[in-house]
Scaffold this active site. Structure first.
Site, PDB file in Angstrom:
ATOM      1  N   ASP A 125       0.866  -1.167   0.000  1.00 22.60           N
ATOM      2  CA  ASP A 125       0.000   0.000   0.000  1.00 22.60           C
ATOM      3  C   ASP A 125       0.905   1.220   0.000  1.00 22.60           C
ATOM      4  O   ASP A 125       2.071   1.149   0.416  1.00 22.60           O
ATOM      5  CB  ASP A 125      -0.881  -0.017   1.252  1.00 22.60           C
ATOM      6  N   THR A 141      -2.919   0.066  -4.277  1.00 19.46           N
ATOM      7  CA  THR A 141      -3.273   1.348  -3.671  1.00 19.46           C
ATOM      8  C   THR A 141      -4.703   1.774  -3.989  1.00 19.46           C
ATOM      9  O   THR A 141      -5.321   1.262  -4.927  1.00 19.46           O
ATOM     10  CB  THR A 141      -2.287   2.427  -4.173  1.00 19.46           C
ATOM     11  N   LYS A 154      -8.638  -4.794  -2.771  1.00 17.06           N
ATOM     12  CA  LYS A 154      -7.217  -5.026  -3.005  1.00 17.06           C
ATOM     13  C   LYS A 154      -6.898  -6.525  -2.992  1.00 17.06           C
ATOM     14  O   LYS A 154      -6.132  -7.024  -3.810  1.00 17.06           O
ATOM     15  CB  LYS A 154      -6.384  -4.301  -1.949  1.00 17.06           C
ATOM     16  N   ASP A 174      -1.959  -0.398   6.111  1.00 16.09           N
ATOM     17  CA  ASP A 174      -2.219   0.337   7.355  1.00 16.09           C
ATOM     18  C   ASP A 174      -3.688   0.652   7.587  1.00 16.09           C
ATOM     19  O   ASP A 174      -4.064   1.046   8.688  1.00 16.09           O
ATOM     20  CB  ASP A 174      -1.445   1.660   7.369  1.00 16.09           C
TER      21      ASP A 174
END
Length: 270
Positions: A9, A43, A199, A222
């Site tokens: 990410d 991302t 993702k 995160d």
């Protein structure tokens, strides 16, 4: 375990508070690539907003963009795997933003589009202006989002934002989970994409194309939109700055994005 892929990410993970890749992380990534390991950026960003980092790391791998909405090949400007919003879905989101007076950012095929220049967009515009011209993200102000719909533009996703979290929650609650995938990407921002996009799902499809088992993958993240990816791979790593819910879904927790946590993990496991 011999790992063959590392997935990162960007915001809050590979990028520190200043939006930069730490020298220790870049060095560790370069060493991994020299070992024949594939490095993939996964991302919530639009591909034009990923190119500066893809270029900095000298990557040739495709980019997983907009929380798994599409796979982007920078070398050919193609999207071999994609699941954009329909025009009717896009109209629903625009109507919702108008109803709740929520700021809207629309990700179309080749640009990030906004109508109102709020504080977040001012900061983002400055970052765009500072990027090297050859990899500068495509950010544009438009008079009417519906004009893009009239032009049959491909719409990847929307980002809605508002300082009042309760208003955001009320707006999101109006979108059917059978039609939309809504994920919090920051404390005051929600990404809205087509149902089924994540993702984790898109990374799994890419790994299938490469014929690489998910157990041979390390992933760093995160935020809530990273959970699907962390659960998909063999070694899901949460950053020290991640929320507790994200850390609970990871197999390992490292230091924050402002520290050398990525380098430490890669040194230990590669």
């Amino acid at each position: 375990m011999k790992y063959k892929v590392i997935a990162f990410d960007l915001d809050g993970t590979l990028l520190n508070k200043q939006g930069q890749i730490l020298p220790s992380s870049q060095q560790a990534i370069e060493q991994a690539i020299q070992q024949g390991i594939k490095v993939v950026l996964v991302t919530g960003r639009h591909h034009t907003a990923v190119k500066p980092y893809h270029y900095q790391l000298n990557l040739s791998t495709p980019i997983i963009c907009c929380n798994g909405t599409y796979l982007y090949d920078a070398a050919t400007d193609q999207t071999p795997l994609a699941n954009p919003l329909s025009l009717s879905q896009a109209e629903q989101v625009i109507h919702l933003a108008e109803k709740y007076q929520i700021h809207l950012l629309m990700y179309s095929r080749d640009a990030m589009n906004y109508q109102v220049l709020n504080e977040h967009m001012r900061k983002f515009s400055q970052w765009v202006a500072d990027c090297p011209e050859q990899v500068r993200p495509n950010l544009r102000q438009v008079a009417d989002f519906r004009q893009l719909l009239n032009e049959q533009e491909t719409i990847w996703k929307f980002v809605i934002s508002h300082p009042d979290r309760q208003i955001m929650q009320q707006a999101v609650a109006e979108l059917s989970p059978q039609q939309f995938n809504c994920e919090w990407s920051w404390v005051d921002r929600v990404d809205i994409a087509n149902q089924g996009n994540s993702k984790g799902n898109r990374l799994a499809e890419l790994l299938a194309l490469w014929q690489i088992p998910s157990e041979q993958v390390i992933a760093f993240g995160d935020n809530h939109n990273d959970i699907s990816m962390l659960k998909t791979v063999g070694l899901g790593v949460a950053m020290g700055n991640a929320e507790e819910e994200v850390k609970a879904q990871a197999k390992l927790v490292t230091l924050s994005h402002n520290e050398d946590g990525i380098a430490q993990v890669l040194k230990q496991y590669l």
